[in-house]
Design an enzyme around this catalytic site. Structure first.
Site, PDB file in Angstrom:
ATOM      1  N   GLU A  98     -10.423   6.461 -41.006  1.00  0.00           N
ATOM      2  CA  GLU A  98      -9.530   7.068 -40.012  1.00  0.00           C
ATOM      3  C   GLU A  98      -9.957   6.802 -38.571  1.00  0.00           C
ATOM      4  O   GLU A  98      -9.183   7.021 -37.643  1.00  0.00           O
ATOM      5  CB  GLU A  98      -9.439   8.584 -40.218  1.00  0.00           C
ATOM      6  CG  GLU A  98      -8.915   9.023 -41.565  1.00  0.00           C
ATOM      7  CD  GLU A  98     -10.037   9.478 -42.480  1.00  0.00           C
ATOM      8  OE1 GLU A  98      -9.870  10.477 -43.200  1.00  0.00           O
ATOM      9  OE2 GLU A  98     -11.108   8.817 -42.459  1.00  0.00           O
ATOM     10  N   ASP A 119     -16.309  -0.671 -43.366  1.00  0.00           N
ATOM     11  CA  ASP A 119     -15.323  -0.097 -44.283  1.00  0.00           C
ATOM     12  C   ASP A 119     -14.664  -1.253 -45.012  1.00  0.00           C
ATOM     13  O   ASP A 119     -14.148  -2.187 -44.385  1.00  0.00           O
ATOM     14  CB  ASP A 119     -14.280   0.729 -43.530  1.00  0.00           C
ATOM     15  CG  ASP A 119     -13.368   1.506 -44.475  1.00  0.00           C
ATOM     16  OD1 ASP A 119     -12.655   0.862 -45.283  1.00  0.00           O
ATOM     17  OD2 ASP A 119     -13.355   2.746 -44.410  1.00  0.00           O
ATOM     18  N   ASP A 151     -17.911  -4.784 -48.445  1.00  0.00           N
ATOM     19  CA  ASP A 151     -18.558  -3.838 -49.343  1.00  0.00           C
ATOM     20  C   ASP A 151     -19.913  -3.504 -48.741  1.00  0.00           C
ATOM     21  O   ASP A 151     -20.708  -4.407 -48.428  1.00  0.00           O
ATOM     22  CB  ASP A 151     -18.722  -4.476 -50.725  1.00  0.00           C
ATOM     23  CG  ASP A 151     -19.261  -3.508 -51.765  1.00  0.00           C
ATOM     24  OD1 ASP A 151     -20.287  -2.841 -51.492  1.00  0.00           O
ATOM     25  OD2 ASP A 151     -18.670  -3.418 -52.852  1.00  0.00           O
ATOM     26  N   ASP A 169     -19.334   8.304 -44.709  1.00  0.00           N
ATOM     27  CA  ASP A 169     -18.046   8.999 -44.715  1.00  0.00           C
ATOM     28  C   ASP A 169     -17.168   8.331 -45.762  1.00  0.00           C
ATOM     29  O   ASP A 169     -16.203   7.645 -45.462  1.00  0.00           O
ATOM     30  CB  ASP A 169     -17.415   8.918 -43.313  1.00  0.00           C
ATOM     31  CG  ASP A 169     -16.148   9.746 -43.195  1.00  0.00           C
ATOM     32  OD1 ASP A 169     -15.813  10.458 -44.165  1.00  0.00           O
ATOM     33  OD2 ASP A 169     -15.481   9.669 -42.142  1.00  0.00           O
TER      34      ASP A 169
END
Length: 236
Positions: A98, A119, A151, A169
């Site tokens: 996000e 990410d 990854d 996260d």
């Protein structure tokens, strides 16, 4: 949601969350579905508007965040570990599609020199930037922030960099993966992370739902698993 997939942006009535990590199901009233489809790492992505929670993100039937309360999660994930760290010079963010975790880290504008943000799902990161807007363009364009679509296990294997703070996260731990050495949250994964911390470095991780009850495995399985894995990896 099915109509939204077929016809683009459509009015939606509700969304039923059926997270594998929770023993309850929730139904969220929605006013519209902004985007629904799949990305390389998620078989179902839904970004929708709620009259109560604002814009919401669901991945594979599980809520990830919502506009009106995401700050509670992201501030508590970032600021305690930053307070505990002796240095903020080099930071690693794992997941955090996000953009809100990066947003909070960049508030330390005098001490943070470099952030690696890893990410695996670039399309999801782009969707969150476009439809959720948790972080401003100033966050994404900050010269200290370096995003890599990879990854995290491959990223760590290819670098010898060490970090003052590592922030995980990631989605909830998948308890079915216990014992899988290749899995995220595994003992081997935490060993790799520890090898990439500076001598005084610190790490924080999301652990999934924690519920009431005396049975730790039943009511806080993710937390129990992570505590065991980190101890085996040599964390105090």
């Amino acid at each position: 949601v099915d109509d939204a997939r077929k016809n683009g942006i459509e009015t939606a009535k509700c969304y039923k969350e059926t997270a594998c990590s929770a023993d309850t199901q929730s139904i969220y009233t929605l006013t519209s579905c902004l985007w629904a489809g799949a990305t390389p790492s998620c078989s179902e992505v839904v970004i929708a508007e709620s009259p109560t929670y604002g814009r919401m993100l669901f991945l594979d039937h599980e809520i990830q965040s919502s506009e009106h309360d995401e700050a509670i999660y992201h501030e508590h994930l970032v600021h305690p570990v930053m307070a505990a760290a002796r240095s903020h010079a080099r930071i690693l963010i794992v997941g955090g599609g996000e953009g809100a975790t990066a947003r909070e880290v960049l508030k330390y504008d005098r001490t943070v020199l470099h952030i690696d943000w890893v990410d695996i799902d670039r399309p999801l990161v782009d969707l969150c930037r476009r439809y959720l807007g948790y972080a401003s363009d100033a966050v994404y364009n900050d010269s200290r922030l370096h995003y890599t679509a990879a990854d995290i296990r491959e990223f760590l294997a290819a670098t010898d960099l060490r970090y003052d703070v590592i922030i995980l996260d990631l989605p909830d731990p998948d308890i079915e993966d216990v014992g899988n050495a290749a899995a995220l949250y595994s003992n081997e994964f935490f060993c790799s992370l520890r090898e990439h911390l500076t001598p005084d470095g610190v790490l924080v991780t999301h652990t999934g739902p924690v519920g009431p009850g005396a049975d730790a495995h039943t009511h806080r399985a993710g937390l129990t698993w992570i505590q065991r894995a980190t101890r085996k990896a040599g964390f105090s």
